[in-house]
Design a protein around this motif. Structure first.
Motif, PDB file in Angstrom:
ATOM      1  N   ALA A 201       0.806  -1.224   0.000  1.00 31.36           N
ATOM      2  CA  ALA A 201       0.000   0.000   0.000  1.00 31.36           C
ATOM      3  C   ALA A 201       0.836   1.270   0.000  1.00 31.36           C
ATOM      4  N   ALA A 202       2.103   1.188   0.400  1.00 29.40           N
ATOM      5  CA  ALA A 202       2.973   2.362   0.444  1.00 29.40           C
ATOM      6  C   ALA A 202       3.413   2.751  -0.949  1.00 29.40           C
ATOM      7  N   PRO A 203       3.673   4.038  -1.186  1.00 32.72           N
ATOM      8  CA  PRO A 203       4.096   4.475  -2.515  1.00 32.72           C
ATOM      9  C   PRO A 203       5.498   3.991  -2.854  1.00 32.72           C
ATOM     10  N   ALA A 204       5.745   3.806  -4.143  1.00 33.21           N
ATOM     11  CA  ALA A 204       7.048   3.342  -4.608  1.00 33.21           C
ATOM     12  C   ALA A 204       8.155   4.340  -4.298  1.00 33.21           C
ATOM     13  N   THR A 205       7.781   5.567  -3.966  1.00 32.63           N
ATOM     14  CA  THR A 205       8.763   6.586  -3.604  1.00 32.63           C
ATOM     15  C   THR A 205       9.691   6.109  -2.495  1.00 32.63           C
ATOM     16  N   LEU A 206       9.214   5.181  -1.675  1.00 34.87           N
ATOM     17  CA  LEU A 206      10.034   4.691  -0.564  1.00 34.87           C
ATOM     18  C   LEU A 206      11.237   3.888  -1.026  1.00 34.87           C
ATOM     19  N   MET A 207      11.381   3.706  -2.328  1.00 34.48           N
ATOM     20  CA  MET A 207      12.627   3.107  -2.825  1.00 34.48           C
ATOM     21  C   MET A 207      13.829   3.928  -2.404  1.00 34.48           C
ATOM     22  N   LEU A 208      13.625   5.216  -2.082  1.00 34.79           N
ATOM     23  CA  LEU A 208      14.743   6.082  -1.694  1.00 34.79           C
ATOM     24  C   LEU A 208      15.446   5.581  -0.433  1.00 34.79           C
ATOM     25  N   VAL A 209      14.768   4.735   0.355  1.00 33.89           N
ATOM     26  CA  VAL A 209      15.409   4.177   1.547  1.00 33.89           C
ATOM     27  C   VAL A 209      16.651   3.379   1.155  1.00 33.89           C
ATOM     28  N   ALA A 210      16.603   2.757  -0.015  1.00 34.30           N
ATOM     29  CA  ALA A 210      17.773   2.005  -0.477  1.00 34.30           C
ATOM     30  C   ALA A 210      18.987   2.913  -0.584  1.00 34.30           C
ATOM     31  N   HIS A 211      18.780   4.118  -1.114  1.00 33.44           N
ATOM     32  CA  HIS A 211      19.898   5.057  -1.225  1.00 33.44           C
ATOM     33  C   HIS A 211      20.345   5.539   0.147  1.00 33.44           C
ATOM     34  N   VAL A 212      19.394   5.780   1.050  1.00 28.09           N
ATOM     35  CA  VAL A 212      19.733   6.232   2.399  1.00 28.09           C
ATOM     36  C   VAL A 212      20.667   5.224   3.066  1.00 28.09           C
ATOM     37  N   GLU A 213      20.358   3.936   2.933  1.00 27.57           N
ATOM     38  CA  GLU A 213      21.227   2.926   3.552  1.00 27.57           C
ATOM     39  C   GLU A 213      22.563   2.812   2.826  1.00 27.57           C
ATOM     40  N   GLN A 214      22.525   2.884   1.503  1.00 26.54           N
ATOM     41  CA  GLN A 214      23.784   2.785   0.749  1.00 26.54           C
ATOM     42  C   GLN A 214      24.710   3.946   1.081  1.00 26.54           C
TER      43      GLN A 214
END
Length: 515
Positions: A201-214
C-alpha cells in the motif's frame, strides 16, 4: 530573545531535544518529559549488567544529525563515537537462501549476481541509481522543507523528475517490475516497514530508503541511546533546563496565543510551546481543548504498524548472525494482511534481529545482546496481551528463526518483552503505532501536519509530523521547528550560517499558520 521569550518543549524525544539544543542558544528553554530519561522511542532495556537498544537500532542520514548539532553550535563527532558498518544487513529465507547487502553497491551487486543471476545484479544497480535520483529529487523541496505540497514540488522539480519518484505506484508493484526474483522484491519491499507501512500500500517513492542505507549505516558507541543523551548534553550546555518525570496535561491559551502549560497540576507561563509527541495525542485532547483545536479535526488516519519485541542475552547457534539480520517469512502478503486487515500478529512473521556485539563483523565470546522484533498491529489501546499470548508470539518468532536455520533461545532471566499495549501506554492515543499515520497512498506524505499550527506560539515536532518517522527525520522536524520559531521571532540572522549551507532550507513565512 533570551530575556523576552520562554519556550516549553513537551517531550525529550529526538525532535524535542533537537529543537531544545538549537533554541537554547537564544532563548530560555525548558524541556518537560514524562519518562525518566531522554530518547522517546529510543530506549534501552537492562539485562543484568548489560543494556540493549530496544527501539531504533539503525543510524543513517548522518548529514541530518550533523546539521542539527551544527545548528546547536556543536560538533557531533565531539559527542559521539560512530563506526561505519561494511555489511548493511544479512538476509535469510526458509529455503536456505542467504544474501548480504554491503555499503559498497558494487559488492552488493556481485553478491546478488552470485546468489541469483547476473541479470538480477544489473537490475540491482539500476534500482540503486533510480533510488539515488529519487532521493536527490526530494531531499531539498520535500525532506528538508517546512510544509511541502504537491503543487510546491511541481514548481521546484520537473514533471519527469517527479514522475520518476513513482508516487502513484505501490512499492510492491514497482519492485515486481524492477526485479524478476521474488526474494529481492521481498527484501526491498521491507523498506516500507521503516515508516510502519505495508509495501502493498505504500508508494514506490520509498525506494529512496535504499539510497539512504547505501549512503552509510553506523553503529554508536553506547548504542542508540548515546544520541539523545548527547543532544541533551548540548541543550544543557546551551542553557536549557530538562525535567524528567514531568507530565504536561494542558497547553494554556489566551486571546489566540500560547500562554503556558500545566505541568503536574501547576500552570507555568511560556510564550511558545513545541509539542514533541504524536499528533494523535494532541488532536484527541490529551493536551486540553486548546491543543486539540490547534490541529485540523480530520477523520482518524490509518495507524502505522506497531511491533512486538524481545531483548535479552543468548548464545545463538546455526547460521551466523550479522549486526542486522532479517529472517523472512514465506508469504509476505499474508503477513501484512494480518497486521493491517485482520489486526492480528502474523502466524509466520518476518523477524528482525539486532546483535550489537557483532558490529563490524566481531564475534562475541559468551552470551551476547540480542534485540528481536516482529510486526504487529497498533491495537494496544483496544486489547490486552496476556502472558500466554506473549509467550505464543515468542514461540512463533523462534520457529520463524528455526525455519531459516537459526536457533536462538534468550536466557529467561534476561528477557524483556514489549507489546503494542506497552507502546500504547508509553505514547497515549497511538494504540502503539510507532510511526504516526501509515504511509499508504501518494497523499499520505502530504497529510502529515506541518511544523506550525493554528495556535500562535504552538509548533510541532516528532515522527508523526513532517518529514516523517525515523531518527534522522524526527531530528529534522525538531530543527525545522527551531528554524520556524527563530524566523517568526525575526531572528533568522542569528541562525548559524554554517548550518544553512547544505542544511535545511529556510521555510517561508506564513501569515496564517496552519497545521
Amino acid at each position: 530573545m533570551r530575556e523576552a521569550k520562554r519556550i516549553a518543549i513537551i517531550g525529550a524525544g529526538m525532535g524535542g531535544l533537537s529543537a531544545a539544543a538549537i533554541l537554547a542558544r537564544q532563548a530560555r528553554v525548558t524541556v518537560f518529559e514524562r519518562a525518566d530519561g531522554p530518547g522517546g522511542k529510543i530506549r534501552q532495556n537492562e539485562a543484568g549488567a548489560h543494556r540493549i537498544d530496544s527501539g531504533p537500532t539503525v543510524f543513517t542520514m548522518r548529514w541530518a544529525l550533523e546539521n542539527v548539532f551544527e545548528a546547536a553550535g556543536a560538533r557531533m563527532d565531539e559527542h559521539l563515537v560512530l563506526e561505519p558498518q561494511e555489511t548493511l544487513a544479512r538476509h535469510y529465507w526458509p529455503d536456505g537462501t542467504t544474501l548480504d547487502l554491503f555499503a559498497d553497491t558494487g559488492r552488493s551487486a556481485e553478491e546478488i549476481t552470485r546468489v541469483f543471476s547476473r541479470q538480477e545484479g544489473d537490475r540491482y544497480r539500476a534500482f540503486c541509481e533510480r533510488a539515488q535520483r529519487v532521493f536527490e529529487t526530494l531531499k531539498g523541496p520535500f525532506i528538508e522543507a517546512d510544509r511541502p505540497s504537491f503543487l510546491g514540488l511541481m514548481s521546484q522539480r520537473s514533471p519527469l523528475a517527479l514522475l520518476e519518484t513513482a508516487p502513484f505506484s505501490t512499492l510492491w508493484s514497482y519492485l515486481s517490475s524492477a526485479f524478476s526474483e521474488p526474494k529481492l522484491q521481498q527484501l526491498f519491499g521491507r523498506y516500507a516497514t521503516y515508516c510502519g507501512a505495508s509495501p502493498f500500500a505504500a508508494p514506490a517513492t520509498l525506494m529512496l530508503v535504499a539510497h539512504v542505507e547505501q549512503a552509510g549505516v553506523w553503529s554508536l558507541e553506547g548504542g542508540m541511546q548515546a544520541l539523545p543523551t548527547a543532544l541533551e548534553t548540548v541543550a544543557k550546555q546551551n542553557g536549557a533546563a530538562v525535567n524528567y518525570g514531568a507530565d504536561v496535561t494542558e497547553i494554556i491559551e489566551t486571546d489566540g496565543a500560547v500562554r503556558g502549560v500545566r505541568v503536574d497540576g501547576r500552570v507555568q507561563p511560556f510564550d511558545t510551546v513545541v509539542m514533541n509527541g504524536d499528533v494523535a495525542a494532541l488532536r484527541s485532547g490529551n493536551m486540553g481543548q486548546t491543543g486539540s483545536a490547534a490541529v485540523p479535526r480530520t477523520s482518524p488516519p490509518a495507524r502505522s504498524q506497531s511491533a512486538m519485541t524481545w531483548t535479552g542475552l543468548a548464545r545463538p547457534t546455526g547460521k551466523p548472525l550479522s549486526y542486522h539480520t532479517v529472517c523472512f517469512s514465506d508469504d509476505y502478503g499474508a503477513e501484512f494482511d494480518a497486521v493491517f486487515k485482520q489486526r492480528t500478529v502474523p502466524l509466520a512473521p518476518t523477524v528482525y534481529l539486532c546483535a550489537p556485539d557483532r558490529a563490524s563483523g566481531r564475534q562475541p565470546d559468551g552470551p551476547e545482546r540480542i534485540f528481536c522484533l516482529i510486526n504487529a498491529p497498533a491495537n494496544g489501546d483496544t486489547r490486552a496481551y496476556s502472558p500466554e499470548e506473549i509467550d505464543q508470539c515468542h514461540k512463533r518468532m523462534e520457529r520463524a528463526l528455526e525455519r531459516c536455520g537459526i536457533a536462538l533461545k534468550l536466557l529467561p532471566e534476561t528477557v524483556t518483552a514489549i507489546t503494542p499495549e506497552t507502546f500504547a501506554d508509553r505514547f497515549p492515543q497511538t494504540g502503539g503505532a510507532l510511526y504516526g499515520m501509515a504511509s499508504h497512498g501518494w497523499r499520505a506524505s502530504f497529510q502529515r501536519p506541518g511544523i506550525r499550527t493554528r495556535l500562535k506560539g504552538l509548533y510541532l515536532a516528532g515522527g508523526s509530523v513532517h518529514p516523517g518517522p525515523g531518527v534522522p527525520m524526527a531530528a529534522l522536524s525538531g530543527r525545522a521547528a527551531a528554524t520556524a520559531i527563530l524566523k517568526d521571532y525575526g531572528l533568522t540572522s542569528g541562525f548559524p550560517k554554517a548550518v544553512t549551507a547544505g542544511g535545511i532550507s529556510t521555510p517561508s513565512v506564513q501569515t496564517a499558520p496552519t497545521g
